[in-house]
Design an enzyme around this catalytic site. Structure first.
Site, mmCIF file in Angstrom:
data_model
loop_
_atom_site.group_PDB
_atom_site.id
_atom_site.type_symbol
_atom_site.label_atom_id
_atom_site.label_comp_id
_atom_site.label_asym_id
_atom_site.label_seq_id
_atom_site.Cartn_x
_atom_site.Cartn_y
_atom_site.Cartn_z
ATOM 1 N N ASP A 282 -3.712 11.608 -15.407
ATOM 2 C CA ASP A 282 -3.532 12.630 -14.365
ATOM 3 C C ASP A 282 -2.905 13.889 -14.965
ATOM 4 O O ASP A 282 -2.049 14.537 -14.366
ATOM 5 C CB ASP A 282 -2.677 12.105 -13.208
ATOM 6 N N GLY B 139 1.622 18.852 -10.198
ATOM 7 C CA GLY B 139 1.053 18.418 -11.464
ATOM 8 C C GLY B 139 2.032 18.427 -12.615
ATOM 9 O O GLY B 139 2.992 19.184 -12.632
ATOM 10 N N HIS C 215 -10.061 9.923 -3.487
ATOM 11 C CA HIS C 215 -8.633 10.150 -3.259
ATOM 12 C C HIS C 215 -8.326 9.607 -1.877
ATOM 13 O O HIS C 215 -8.830 10.127 -0.888
ATOM 14 C CB HIS C 215 -8.335 11.644 -3.331
#
Lengths: 429, 351
Positions: free
Chosen positions: A306, A325, A180
């Protein structure tokens, strides 16, 4: 006794060798025959692919499956079904479960949970223990159990010494480190992209430069260690440019992009809808366009869903406190197909063939529809339009950032290990 | 000899429902809620400021009370400490004869924002016509509009760094009042150069002030160290006014018609955004020495509470004729009365 356990009729095959009209005959988990016409009487089960595209199933490199630890939001079972509805035949569970997948025992636990799942659910191992960025996790032990991807679940490894050691330790092993790239120390308490929108909205931001810093550092460390590196969910033009330059210089670099970042901008956050909070955050249009160009010119190697389920109560918290999210399995393909002006081959490269390679799924998953390859397939209706509704998705969570949108492109059938787990866009358990 | 605006006592036996002419009740231009000045727009801002004149007049009466909100319930729902704004809203509601409810939710009982929705729905069940909401997270009043009944209004009493519409309005009103005596039908700050000094980045007052001042045509300069400035000021203005950054306070002061001071919160000192309070004061504080560069005809405002010794030297403001801080407080009640009236009230004839 029939020749095939499953026959897919009437579709147009799209694979790395090109396009052709052909029927596909499957025996148990393997493709047995691919010919212009196969006799339906020869098959136990026949499914129709007329006017549809047949391709190898999508491979997701980054998804949260909830279990173990967050079963209220999602379980391995529901995740697998949701993924199948989205055309995925292999997904990789992010290691930030409870407990973290930072130990062979947890890997075995996840593999046990995955054994009965509709599609292949593989564990991603943590790079550091607890994804805390301090001590290396037993990556080689986990690799021995079949884990090929490692990440710290969206956390930046702040200590450069630890990152270097992670590269050196795994060098030569058949694993991919997925990083990341957003340098957390520059981001501080930031919760969305730092720019015009965050400033008007009065919320702390995360500068795009943080991602450039992370990519720059990790490229230098990878070069130092002679290791390969994969950047996960790149979201900025600046980071993409550094990756492109590194590739041009011959480095072993790859990267992926989340389906949302190819489609949506930070302007979507202006109403404080917590479903728009993502990590990395949504960016302004110039970054979205740069990522779109990266898909076309090959800088980007894969698209990930994702997928991140969050229970409704948590998303009802104030904007700055709500977890990030969005659900994504069931919308990822259609979202990108609708948003980008690319050919289906380009999309399949990024959703299926290349991620399969990055995940080291082996020669049976090279994307070709040919005898001997794994019967992990998806049949797609490229022109069908439909409306997104979080409530109707199979996940126990409903947080879709695309709520209410109309998308083009739908999964008709998904075949996992030779089993038709999704037929006519309905899941079969 | 009856005058059109009579001093009527608030008494059920004297006032008949028939006395109230609901047909002439104006409503807030922008709709059911007062969340932000950009949503209110220049027309709504002008409407509110013009109505504030009437309530300034009401507040000057011997009995500063009118029956316009009789039978209505206003609930102040403050998830963040505030004595002044809460008191100001409650006073406004009471002077309009509304019933008030007050919930101060301390951060320990509603940890991590868990129960905002539950709190709102519980209180709503008791019968509430308007919520005045303050929360340390930006955007909460907008989220709350999704959870209230169709007829309930939500007023933003300050959300995070984002918006404090009634503060922006009362500051704009105070400037109009200082320059023209009142807002009138067409309040204007065209040509007025306003310096907003201090921690703009973390200030909902600053954002709302910029909106209110520019809606009336003013030119705003944001002055402070860059660490206390927002990353962008695109889209901060409403209407014809302008906004720009300025860094050298001393050279800018003589050009300012208005010196609008902002608080420096002590928390910011801990975050290392400025090296020390002393350094801030020496560069950006209104010290006795710096006061000499402020024009004698300039107006000086501060939203309160003041950090004496930080953004302003201890007794400096007692010596300048343009300081209007106490007027701001009085006008705050009037502005909030105007807002509540336009959202919930009945009958201009009973004002």
């Amino acid at each position: 006794m029939t020749a095939f356990s499953l026959l897919i009729r009437g579709g147009q095959i799209v694979d790395p060798t090109g396009r052709r009209r052909a029927d596909v005959g499957i025996v148990d988990g393997t493709i047995d025959a691919v010919e212009a016409t196969l006799d339906p009487a020869d098959a136990e089960v026949v499914i129709d692919a007329a006017d549809a595209v047949i391709a190898s199933g999508f491979v997701d490199l980054c998804a949260r499956v909830g279990e173990p630890g967050n079963e209220a939001a999602e379980t391995v079972e529901s995740a697998a079904i949701g993924a199948a509805l989205g055309g995925f035949t292999t997904i990789h569970a992010s290691p930030d479960t409870q407990p973290f997948i930072d130990d062979p025992s947890v890997v075995r636990d996840v593999q046990r949970l995955a054994a009965g799942a509709a599609i292949s659910v593989r564990a991603t191992g943590a790079i550091t223990k607890g994804c805390a960025g301090i001590d290396l996790a037993p990556m080689r032990e986990m690799a021995a159990l079949g884990v090929s991807l490692f990440s710290d679940a969206g956390r930046y490894i702040g200590e450069s010494g630890v990152m270097r050691r992670a590269f050196e330790y795994t060098n030569g092993a058949e694993v991919t480190l997925m990083l990341h790239p957003e340098a957390a120390d520059l981001c501080g308490p930031g919760i969305m992209h730092e720019g015009e929108c965050s400033s008007r909205m009065g919320v702390p931001g995360r500068s795009a430069v943080a991602e450039e810093i992370g990519v720059g550092r990790d490229l230098a460390l990878a070069r130092l260690s002679g290791a390969a590196v994969h950047f996960q969910r790149v979201s900025t033009a600046g980071a993409l440019k550094l990756i492109s330059e590194a590739k041009a210089a011959g480095m072993a670099v790859s990267c992926d992009v989340s389906s949302h970042h190819l489609d949506l901008t930070d302007a979507l956050c202006c109403d404080y809808d917590t479903n728009t909070r993502l990590s990395p955050p949504l960016r302004p249009i110039d970054h979205v366009m740069a990522l779109g160009a990266g898909v076309i010119d090959g800088t980007i190697d894969a698209i990930v869903s994702d997928h991140c389920p969050v229970v409704p109560e948590a998303k009802e918290m104030p904007f700055d406190l709500a977890p990030t999210g969005s659900l994504s399995f069931e919308t990822a393909f259609a979202a990108v197909w609708t948003a980008l002006d690319v050919g289906i081959e380009d999309l399949l490269t990024l959703l299926s063939w290349q991620p399969a390679k990055i995940a080291r799924l082996g020669p049976t998953h090279d994307g070709k529809i040919a005898k001997g390859r794994a019967a992990d397939l998806v049949v797609l209706d490229l022109g069908e339009t439909w409306q997104v509704s979080g409530q109707t998705m199979v996940s126990p969570s409903h947080n879709s950032i695309l709520e209410g949108r109309t998308l083009t492109g739908r999964v008709r059938h998904t075949i996992s290990d030779g089993n038709p787990v999704v037929v006519d866009n309905l899941a079969y358990l | 000899m009856s005058s059109p605006v009579e001093l009527r006592p608030v008494d059920e036996r004297v006032i008949d429902a028939a006395d109230i002419d609901e047909s002439d009740t104006p409503r807030l231009i922008s709709g059911r809620h007062l969340l932000g000045l950009d949503e209110l727009g220049p027309a709504g801002i002008q409407q509110l400021l013009s109505y504030t004149d009437r309530f300034v007049e009401v507040n000057q009466r011997a009995i500063p009370k009118v029956p316009a909100l009789r039978g209505k319930t206003v609930c102040t729902l403050f998830f963040e400490d505030s004595t002044r704004t809460k008191l100001s809203f409650e006073t406004a509601a009471k002077r309009l004869s509304a019933d008030t409810m007050s919930f101060s939710v301390s951060s320990s009982s509603v940890s991590k924002g868990e129960s905002v929705r539950d709190t709102v729905e519980t209180i709503q069940a008791m019968g509430v016509d308007a919520f005045v909401v303050r929360h340390k997270s930006s955007g909460v009043p907008w989220q709350i509009t999704k959870w209230v009944d169709a007829g309930t209004s939500v007023i933003n009493g300050g959300d995070g760094w984002h918006s404090h519409p009634t503060q922006g309005l009362l500051d704009a009103y105070t400037l109009c009042q200082a320059r023209d005596g009142s807002a009138g039908d067409d309040p204007s700050l065209v040509g007025v150069r306003i310096g907003l000094i201090g921690d703009v980045k973390h200030s909902r007052v600053a954002r709302s002030d910029v909106q209110a001042f520019t809606a009336l045509g003013a030119n705003v300069v944001l002055i402070g160290p860059q660490t206390l400035m927002p990353p962008s000021i695109a889209g901060w203005t409403i209407g014809q006014g302008t906004v720009e950054f300025g860094h050298d306070l001393d050279s800018l002061l003589p050009s300012l018609d208005v010196v609008a001071l902002l608080r420096i919160q002590t928390e910011r000192l801990g975050e290392s955004l400025i090296p020390s309070a002393r350094e801030y004061t020496s560069c950006y504080g209104i010290t006795a020495k710096r006061l000499g560069r402020v024009r004698s005809d300039a107006i000086i405002t501060h939203p309160g509470p003041m950090n004496r010794g930080v953004e302003v030297a201890v007794d400096v403001l007692d010596h300048h004729p343009g300081v209007v801080i106490t007027k701001q407080v009085a006008n705050g009640v009037a502005v909030r009365m105007a807002a509540l009236f336009l959202l919930l009230g009945s009958g201009t004839n009973i004002l």
